[in-house]
Write an enzyme that holds these catalytic residues in place. Structure first.
Site, PDB file in Angstrom:
ATOM      1  N   LYS A   1      10.093  60.230  38.341  1.00 23.32           N
ATOM      2  CA  LYS A   1      11.158  60.360  37.777  1.00 23.32           C
ATOM      3  C   LYS A   1      11.236  59.938  36.898  1.00 23.32           C
ATOM      4  O   LYS A   1      11.023  58.924  36.196  1.00 23.32           O
ATOM      5  CB  LYS A   1      12.312  59.267  38.532  1.00 23.32           C
TER       6      LYS A   1
ATOM      7  N   LYS B   1       8.337  59.465  27.716  1.00 23.38           N
ATOM      8  CA  LYS B   1       9.549  58.411  28.324  1.00 23.38           C
ATOM      9  C   LYS B   1       9.078  57.396  29.356  1.00 23.38           C
ATOM     10  O   LYS B   1       7.990  57.299  30.255  1.00 23.38           O
ATOM     11  CB  LYS B   1      11.240  57.966  28.730  1.00 23.38           C
TER      12      LYS B   1
ATOM     13  N   ASP C   1      19.829  63.573  29.609  1.00 24.24           N
ATOM     14  CA  ASP C   1      19.172  64.054  30.314  1.00 24.24           C
ATOM     15  C   ASP C   1      19.303  65.130  31.394  1.00 24.24           C
ATOM     16  O   ASP C   1      20.779  65.547  31.179  1.00 24.24           O
ATOM     17  CB  ASP C   1      18.759  62.810  31.121  1.00 24.24           C
ATOM     18  N   LEU C   2      18.818  65.860  31.836  1.00 22.76           N
ATOM     19  CA  LEU C   2      18.497  66.809  32.606  1.00 22.76           C
ATOM     20  C   LEU C   2      18.355  66.530  33.945  1.00 22.76           C
ATOM     21  O   LEU C   2      19.664  66.566  34.848  1.00 22.76           O
ATOM     22  CB  LEU C   2      18.080  67.763  32.235  1.00 22.76           C
ATOM     23  N   ASP C   3      17.712  66.473  34.127  1.00 25.20           N
ATOM     24  CA  ASP C   3      17.104  66.142  35.677  1.00 25.20           C
ATOM     25  C   ASP C   3      17.978  65.064  35.921  1.00 25.20           C
ATOM     26  O   ASP C   3      18.149  63.716  35.622  1.00 25.20           O
ATOM     27  CB  ASP C   3      15.859  65.815  36.623  1.00 25.20           C
TER      28      ASP C   3
ATOM     29  N   ALA D   1      12.598  65.904  30.113  1.00 26.73           N
ATOM     30  CA  ALA D   1      10.724  65.766  29.697  1.00 26.73           C
ATOM     31  C   ALA D   1      10.348  66.871  30.894  1.00 26.73           C
ATOM     32  O   ALA D   1       9.214  66.836  30.381  1.00 26.73           O
ATOM     33  CB  ALA D   1      10.381  64.201  31.077  1.00 26.73           C
TER      34      ALA D   1
ATOM     35  N   GLU E   1      21.725  59.133  31.164  1.00 27.12           N
ATOM     36  CA  GLU E   1      20.362  58.824  32.191  1.00 27.12           C
ATOM     37  C   GLU E   1      20.521  58.150  34.036  1.00 27.12           C
ATOM     38  O   GLU E   1      21.451  57.690  34.173  1.00 27.12           O
ATOM     39  CB  GLU E   1      18.868  57.759  31.326  1.00 27.12           C
ATOM     40  N   ASP E   2      19.409  59.075  33.802  1.00 34.88           N
ATOM     41  CA  ASP E   2      18.863  58.522  35.676  1.00 34.88           C
ATOM     42  C   ASP E   2      18.530  57.935  36.257  1.00 34.88           C
ATOM     43  O   ASP E   2      17.731  57.524  37.322  1.00 34.88           O
ATOM     44  CB  ASP E   2      19.676  59.945  36.730  1.00 34.88           C
TER      45      ASP E   2
END
Length: 1022
Positions: free
Chosen positions: A842, A942, A806-808, A912, A966-967
């Site tokens: 989020k 998601k 994931d990015l963020d 996302a 993922e966070d």
């Protein structure tokens, strides 16, 4: 609060023992809160398959009390604003009939009003040994008179229309006259249809009183339905003891009454035995009242001659055969033993004995579902009856044969020139569902009837039934599959079935519903096999049947060809059976607001189209197919399907839990087996769905027996033989159950030492234990090892080939930028925005985040306005990230990605954000990724797995060869839904569902996560 204890009716009432042991043969409840009385009326209802009487208090006029006859129903036209060809024209509704479970009291001239006095002690008991409902009340009047009222009743299992009540009033300190008014009331009408379609009905017509008479020896009323043309007579007679004498009889505004008077003194009692008989006609039969009255009088004469004690003894004898065949015992859990026996009793007493009806969804315990019969009877109730009370299973299927012409007419209504299609919901045999997408479209009802025929004949050996009734039903219903299916060139010439609805009514009008296809395949195989058997073994009967239904010589060949080519695909990404062709392409259902009633099903909260557009199951669908016809599917595949469909099933139907219990046991989920077993076991005792007051859930009750015998016992039918694979749950020291198979009765006892098989009837029996044939002889018990209940291991994972980040919050902390952009937008449009709202966003895409923000808006926004708002937010966000650079990478992020590449693994991004590509460029790491999948390339955000599945597909690897990082909770759910292992970045408490949690990306070590991947994945699966 209710408590359980054992208090014989004919003894003095002791002080309440709050810790009294549970008697597994007696359901007993204390408590005086009227709020729970409607549920208790259902729990303590008595029936015999024809007559059902809810468990009221004779002295009170309860608004939820009802007496029901399976054969008495009204026909009401269905009004459509837009009616199209083939729509159901009317509905049948079982309606309350004259109620004779009433005996009102007077002390002197004062009516006894229980709600105006003091309840000193109250208890109800359902005695499962003799099928009686009894209760005792110690009550003090406002004037200070104390009475003890005892009542016991049975609904005779020998006489179709007979109710008998033993009623006794004893004085503790009252001296004076007492009056007992025994009545038949016609005041009760059908419950009205409210917002909940599962409850009540809309009746046009109903019952009217056509005659009545009240004399000393006999009082009776005659009633007639308006449209269905059904007539009935309810008649009553009495025997009395103590200082009690007949006073008078009279017609009442709504019925008749007979009045008895006597004197009481402290310690003295009066007793009245009341006998009630019902006689009724078939629809439009036109039997005269004199004929019905003669039949009712004959039943009363027999009852009076026997007397109440003899009737009670006959009742116990009738039940003794059931309990001997059930042979139930659980060492270490008397509450479960009691609940199983209670559920089995209700299924047994609510099942028709005369082949003029079957078992309704609520039995004869209430008015829920209008008294309709569904496919539940064949799939859930008949398997129980086939091995415990085969005569009831035969009656159930004989009723289907009696309504075969109705099924033929229904097939023509749906434009099928040949064959028969059974109604989804009915009483008369005609379709009563006004909503065809989840009604008539459930063609699987045909397969349910066919499956039940095969099971009944296998268990009973009743080939005569197959020749007389079963074969014709099998052939006529099998024809429909060739009507709605075809050999599809687009699917490799597989046989595909179009536009049907499966058991999961939250998906409607789909192609290739897995349950329908799998059960249709079984149906077609069985129909072809029976046709061949009849032609060889019974050629005369075969020829006569073929001529009567115009059966072509090649039809069985066509059935077999379609069965062999049945389309049962496996999804290549998830390695599971898709519920239907489009199910896995839909997004998952978002969580409902916490303010919604917890026990209210989605069908009462959402438009059907909203349900149809999401991956959400009302009940088990694919898993039910694997339970009923999945013997060719290996356990690993069943486990994959269980794990996936458990995540999208909301169990809004009480049918669901038993299937999940059975399948959880088969695939090795011990804890889940117990949880689902308890759900189906206590659905009514604990009112888990909040509607037990409207009648008990017969299929769920039967499902608890299936969860025991099919789940823990591993019972199935393979090649016409019973197959068992018993397991011992940790909560029990041992358990035992029995089953009738043809001329033998098999006892199965399971304990820590293994399984002991014993023949209690019959000379020999061949069966399978853990897949191996066994031959058991009378007098020679067989001890075999227990299959065990260790958690099944998940299938070995293939080598890791890719990591998807994931990015963020994982690579860069863009959440702060998103938060600032959303906050600025919120301020501009005057919508509150706090940390909790930001947290909910989020992992959610831009449009989804906007919808979250606008939930607090004071006005609605058009689609154009929403599009503009999302664009404004994105402009604010892009302006910020234009200033991003490598310095904005989270510590350790670049190292983590480089570790993956150096290990020879592929790398992808699943974000996302629609600006993911731009961000990677600004961060200086775009060249480290083989694939970038962002919101521009997917349609569902998601926690839907689409983004991770798309990344795996673009990388050219299987999902189970990937690991996601993922966070966010939604991201972890998305990774798991895609069938991948998940690494969480953040707090372990927030990301508990991840297979491995790291405090930050700097802690990422590819060797460590690779080494622990299998163990972590196994931990998550367990």
């Amino acid at each position: 609060m209710d408590h359980f204890a054992v208090v014989p009716l004919d003894t003095q009432v002791p002080a309440i023992d709050e810790k009294a042991a549970i008697d597994p043969w007696l359901l007993l409840r204390h408590g005086t809160d009227p709020a729970g009385f409607a549920q208790d009326e259902s729990l303590f209802a008595l029936a015999n398959g024809t007559l059902g009487v809810r468990g009221n208090l004779e002295e009170c006029d309860s608004p939820s009390q009802a007496t029901l006859l399976s054969a008495v129903w009204e026909r009401t036209p269905i009004d459509y604003h837009e009616r199209f060809p083939g729509f159901a024209s009317h509905t049948d509704t079982r309606i309350p009939v004259a109620d004779a479970a009433r005996i009102h009291l007077r002390l002197g001239d004062t009516p006894v009003r229980l709600d105006q006095g003091e309840w000193l002690h109250f208890e109800r008991a359902l005695d499962l040994r003799n099928g009686s409902y009894r209760r005792r009340l110690r009550w003090r009047s406002p004037e200070g008179a104390t009475l003890e009222i005892e009542a016991e009743r049975i609904v005779s299992l020998h006489d179709a229309g007979l109710l008998a009540i033993h009623y006794r009033v004893r004085s503790l300190d009252y001296a004076g006259p007492i009056t007992l008014e025994s009545s038949i009331s016609t005041a009760r009408e059908a419950a009205g249809q409210g917002f909940d379609p599962r409850i009540g009905s809309r009746i046009d017509g109903g019952l009217s009183t056509v005659d009545a008479c009240a004399e000393e020896d006999l009082a009776w009323v005659g009633q007639q339905t308006t449209h269905s043309g059904i007539g009935l007579v309810c008649a009553q007679r009495h025997q009395h003891a103590g200082d009690l004498q007949f006073r008078y009889a009279n017609l009442a505004p709504h019925g008749v009454l007979q009045v008895y008077e006597g004197m009481l003194a402290p310690g003295q009692a009066v007793t009245l035995d009341k006998y009630v008989a019902y006689a009724f006609t078939a629809p439009l039969a036109g039997d005269p009242q004199d004929s019905l009255l003669a039949r009712a009088r004959s039943q009363l004469d027999t009852a009076i001659a026997l007397g109440y004690p003899a009737l009670l003894a006959r009742q116990a004898q009738a039940l003794s055969a059931l309990w001997a065949r059930a042979d139930l015992a659980i060492d270490g859990d008397p509450a479960t033993e009691q609940a199983l026996r209670f559920n089995l009793f209700h299924v047994f007493q609510s099942s028709s004995r005369d082949s003029h009806g079957t078992a309704a969804a609520k039995g004869l315990t209430g008015e829920g579902y209008e008294g309709h019969y569904f496919w539940d009877a064949e799939v859930f109730m008949l398997p129980v009856l086939a091995t415990l009370a085969p005569q009831l299973a035969r009656a159930m299927l004989t009723w289907r044969f009696r309504t075969l012409d109705n099924a033929r007419r229904h097939a023509r209504e749906l434009n099928h020139p040949r064959g028969a299609l059974y109604a989804w919901r009915t009483i008369s045999g005609d379709e009563c569902s006004s909503y065809f997408p989840s009604g008539s479209a459930q063609y699987h009802i045909n397969a349910a009837v066919a499956w039940a025929i095969r099971l009944y004949v296998d268990a009973s050996g009743d080939d005569a039934f197959l020749l007389e009734c079963g074969a014709e039903m099998l052939f006529e219903t099998a024809r429909i599959w060739l009507e709605i299916g075809h050999f599809s060139a687009r699917h490799g010439n597989a046989f595909c079935i179009r536009e049907v609805t499966g058991p999961d009514e939250y998906s409607a009008l789909v192609d290739n519903n897995h349950y329908t296809n799998r059960l249709a395949q079984r149906h077609l195989h069985d129909a072809a096999a029976v046709a061949d058997w009849m032609a060889l073994a019974h050629p005369a009967e075969h020829a006569a049947l073929a001529e009567r239904i115009e059966l072509r010589a090649d039809e069985s060949t066509e059935w077999r060809r379609a069965a062999r080519a049945m389309h049962l695909p496996v999804d290549p990404a998830l390695d599971i059976f898709p519920q239907d062709d489009g199910f896995l392409d839909k997004p998952r259902m978002p969580a409902m607001p916490a303010t919604a009633p917890s026990r209210q099903p989605l069908l009462l909260r959402l438009h059907p189209l909203t349900l149809y557009r999401h991956q959400v199951c009302k009940q088990a669908d694919t898993l039910l197919a694997l339970m009923l016809a999945g013997e060719q599917v290996d356990v690993a595949a069943k486990r994959r399907n269980f794990d996936y469909y458990e995540g999208v099933t909301v169990h809004d139907s009480t049918l669901s839990a038993s299937t999940f219990a059975v399948m959880a046991a088969e695939v090795g989920h011990a804890e889940k087996t117990h949880r689902y077993f308890m759900d189906t076991l206590r659905v009514d005792l604990d009112d888990l769905h909040g509607n037990a007051a409207h009648g008990l859930h017969m299929a769920a009750m039967a499902g608890s027996w299936l969860a025991l015998t099919w789940g823990y016992g591993g019972l199935r039918v393979h090649g016409g033989l019973p197959a068992l694979a018993p397991k011992l749950p940790a909560a029990w020291r041992s358990y035992r159950f029995g089953l009738r198979w043809r001329d033998a009765h098999l006892r199965i006892e399971v304990d820590g030492a293994g399984v002991l098989y014993t023949l209690t009837e019959g000379s020999a029996l061949t069966f399978l234990h853990d897949g191996l044939p066994q031959r058991l002889h009378a007098g020679q018990p067989l001890r075999l090892p227990c299959v065990g209940f260790a958690e099944a291991e998940p299938a070995p994972l293939p080598p890791l080939k890719a990591v998807i980040f994931d990015l963020d919050g994982v690579i860069a902390d863009t959440a702060v930028v998103h938060h600032a952009a959303w906050k600025r937008l919120a301020e501009e449009i005057g919508v509150p925005f706090d940390e909790a709202t930001g947290e909910r966003m989020k992992g959610v895409d831009r449009r989804g985040s906007l919808e979250i923000l606008l939930q607090a808006a004071t006005r609605s926004f058009t689609e154009d306005e929403k599009h503009a708002l999302a664009a404004h937010k994105n402009d604010y966000y892009r302006a910020q990230i234009e200033r991003f650079g490598p310095q904005d990478l989270l510590p350790g992020a670049r190292s983590a990605i480089e570790q993956v590449r150096q290990a020879g693994l592929k790398v992808a991004l699943a974000s996302a954000s629609r600006n993911a590509g731009l961000l990677l460029e600004r961060l200086g790491i775009a060249d480290l990724f083989d694939v970038v999948v962002d919101a521009n390339r997917i349609s569902r955000s998601k926690p839907d797995p689409e983004i991770f599945l798309a990344a795996a597909s673009a990388l050219g690897v299987a999902p189970n060869e990937c690991m996601g990082v993922e966070d966010a909770v939604a991201g972890i759910a998305s990774i798991h839904a895609a069938g991948m292992a998940a690494v969480g970045i953040g707090q372990a408490s927030a990301l508990a569902e991840a297979d491995l949690v790291l405090p930050d990306i700097a802690a990422f070590d590819i060797q460590m996560v690779t080494t622990n991947r299998t163990a972590n994945r196994r931990k998550h699966a367990a």
